[in-house]
Enzyme design. Structure first.
Site, PDB file in Angstrom:
ATOM      1  CB  SER A   1      -4.078  24.868  11.966  1.00  0.00           C
ATOM      2  OG  SER A   1      -4.987  25.723  12.838  1.00  0.00           O
TER       3      SER A   1
ATOM      4  CD  GLU B   1      -4.603  29.483   8.260  1.00  0.00           C
ATOM      5  OE1 GLU B   1      -5.954  29.595   8.218  1.00  0.00           O
ATOM      6  OE2 GLU B   1      -4.064  28.751   9.173  1.00  0.00           O
TER       7      GLU B   1
ATOM      8  CG  HIS C   1      -8.584  26.897   9.514  1.00  0.00           C
ATOM      9  ND1 HIS C   1      -7.378  27.538   9.619  1.00  0.00           N
ATOM     10  CD2 HIS C   1      -8.486  25.659  10.683  1.00  0.00           C
ATOM     11  CE1 HIS C   1      -6.637  27.351  10.366  1.00  0.00           C
ATOM     12  NE2 HIS C   1      -7.389  26.249  11.328  1.00  0.00           N
TER      13      HIS C   1
END
Length: 342
Positions: A138, A241, A312
Site C-alpha cells: 500500500s 494494485e 488489499h
C-alpha cells in the site's frame, strides 16, 4: 499498427514523449540475507499510526508466530496528526533499524499515508550498506520504489505486520524470504480458494515477458512521478494494485503514467486486485475497471493481464521488488527468476 509508445486518453490515442519521466538507471543489486528462525526483525511505521496497544500486541504475536523476534522502532505508536510521528522521527527510525546489526529484516506495521514524506530525510548510504528485507504494501510503495532507485536492495511488496497473514500470504512470503526459492505465482481458481477473485484472470494482451519487477499501489506510484525516488522502468514488469478508487480516478492515474512515459517503457504489466473500486454514483453506466485497464494496457503491445492476488485482500502474493521475473499473460502467472535473498 500501434506501438508501445502510446497512451490511451478517453476515446482517443495520443502519443507521448518517451523518456520524459525523471528516472535513474538501477544501482547494482545488493541482496539481503534470508530469514531464519530466531532472527530479530524491526517494526516501523513510516506512514499511519497504531493507536491501540492491544493492536500492537497482536502484531508482536504475529511476528513471533513466524519464529521471529519483533523489535519495535522507537516511534511505533507515536502520533503526529494522522502520522506515526514527525517526518524526521519516522525517517530516524528507518535509519536506526538499518544501522542496527541485530536486525535482519524490517516490517512496516501498516500503510496509510506519509511514507513519501520521509524520503528526503533518509540516510541512503546507511541503508545501501546494510541490505535488509523491507516488507509491506500500500503506502509503503513509496519506500519500495525509492529503495529500487537509490539502493539496489530488493524489497518485498507483501502483507504488513498488521495484515491478516492467511495461509497463502504466509506460504508466499516464507518461500521467498526464508527458503530463497524462485516460485511461480498462479492465482487459484474460485473453486479452489473462496478468497480468490471471482472474476479470475483477464488478459488484455497475451504473451510472455521478462524484466525487473517494479510497482505497487497505483495512487502512490503515480504520485512519485517526477521525483528522484522513481526507478527506471525501462524493460520492467510493472505490477499494480489499488483500493477505494472510482473508475475515473484509475483512468486519471494511468493517464499520468502514460503521459510521463512510464507505460511506454515497460516490458509487461500485471494489475492485481482493485478492491472497492467503483464509483458512488447511482445507476452508473460508464467504463468498468477492466475496460479502463484495457484502454491503457492493450495499446502498449506488451503482455498484460489483470487478476493476480496482489493488493488489499486477505491473501496476497509477496512480490519481490527489483528482482527479475517472467509473466505469462495468457496463463496469468508470475515466475520469479532469481532469489530475493542470499
Amino acid at each position: 499498427m500501434l506501438d508501445r509508445r502510446t497512451a490511451v486518453l478517453g476515446l482517443g490515442i495520443l502519443p507521448f514523449a518517451a523518456g520524459s519521466a525523471l528516472s535513474a538507471p538501477p544501482p547494482p543489486l545488493r541482496k539481503p540475507p534470508r530469514l531464519k528462525a530466531g532472527d530479530t526483525v524491526a517494526l516501523i511505521e513510516p506512514a499511519g499510526f497504531t493507536e491501540d496497544k492491544f493492536d500492537l500486541e497482536q502484531v508482536l504475536a504475529t511476528i513471533r508466530a513466524m519464529g521471529l523476534v519483533p523489535k519495535p522502532a522507537p516511534h511505533v505508536m507515536k502520533r503526529y496528526g494522522y502520522l506515526a510521528g514527525t517526518d524526521k522521527d519516522r525517517a530516524a527510525d528507518i535509519d536506526a533499524v538499518y544501522a542496527d546489526k541485530d536486525v535482519r529484516a524490517v516490517f512496516a506495521v501498516r500503510g496509510g499515508w506519509g511514507s513519501a514524506r520521509v524520503l528526503p530525510y533518509l540516510d541512503w548510504d546507511v541503508i545501501r550498506a546494510n541490505p535488509k528485507l523491507l516488507v509491506g504494501f500500500s503506502d509503503v510503495t513509496a519506500l519500495h520504489l525509492a529503495f529500487a532507485a537509490k539502493t539496489g536492495c530488493p524489497t518485498i511488496h507483501g502483507p504488513g505486520a498488521a495484515s491478516s497473514w492467511g495461509a497463502l500470504s504466509w506460504d508466499s512470503f516464507r518461500r521467498l524470504a526464508f527458503l530463497g526459492e524462485t516460485p511461480t505465482w498462479r492465482s487459484p481458481a474460485p473453486s479452489e480458494d473462496r478468497l480468490a477473485p471471482r472474476s479470475g484472470i483477464r488478459t488484455f494482451r497475451g504473451g510472455k515477458a521478462s524484466g525487473r519487477l517494479l510497482g505497487g499501489n497505483l495512487a502512490v506510484l503515480s504520485a512519485m512521478v517526477g521525483t528522484p525516488y522513481m526507478p527506471d522502468f525501462t524493460g520492467a514488469i510493472l505490477f499494480l494494485e489499488e483500493t477505494g478508487e472510482a473508475e475515473y480516478r484509475l483512468d486519471r492515474m494511468l493517464t499520468q503514467l502514460g503521459l510521463a512515459g512510464i507505460l511506454g517503457k515497460v516490458a509487461g504489466v500485471v494489475f492485481g486486485q482493485c478492491t472497492r473500486c467503483t464509483g458512488e454514483e447511482a445507476n452508473y453506466s460508464g467504463f468498468t475497471v477492466s475496460e479502463v485497464l484495457d484502454q491503457h494496457f492493450a495499446p502498449l503491445a506488451v503482455p498484460a493481464f489483470q487478476g493476480a492476488l496482489i493488493g488489499h485482500i486477505a491473501n496476497q502474493f509477496s512480490m519481490p521488488v527489483g528482482i527479475e521475473a517472467e509473466i505469462d499473460a495468457d496463463a496469468g502467472t508470475i515466475r520469479i527468476l532469481e532469489p530475493v535473498v542470499t
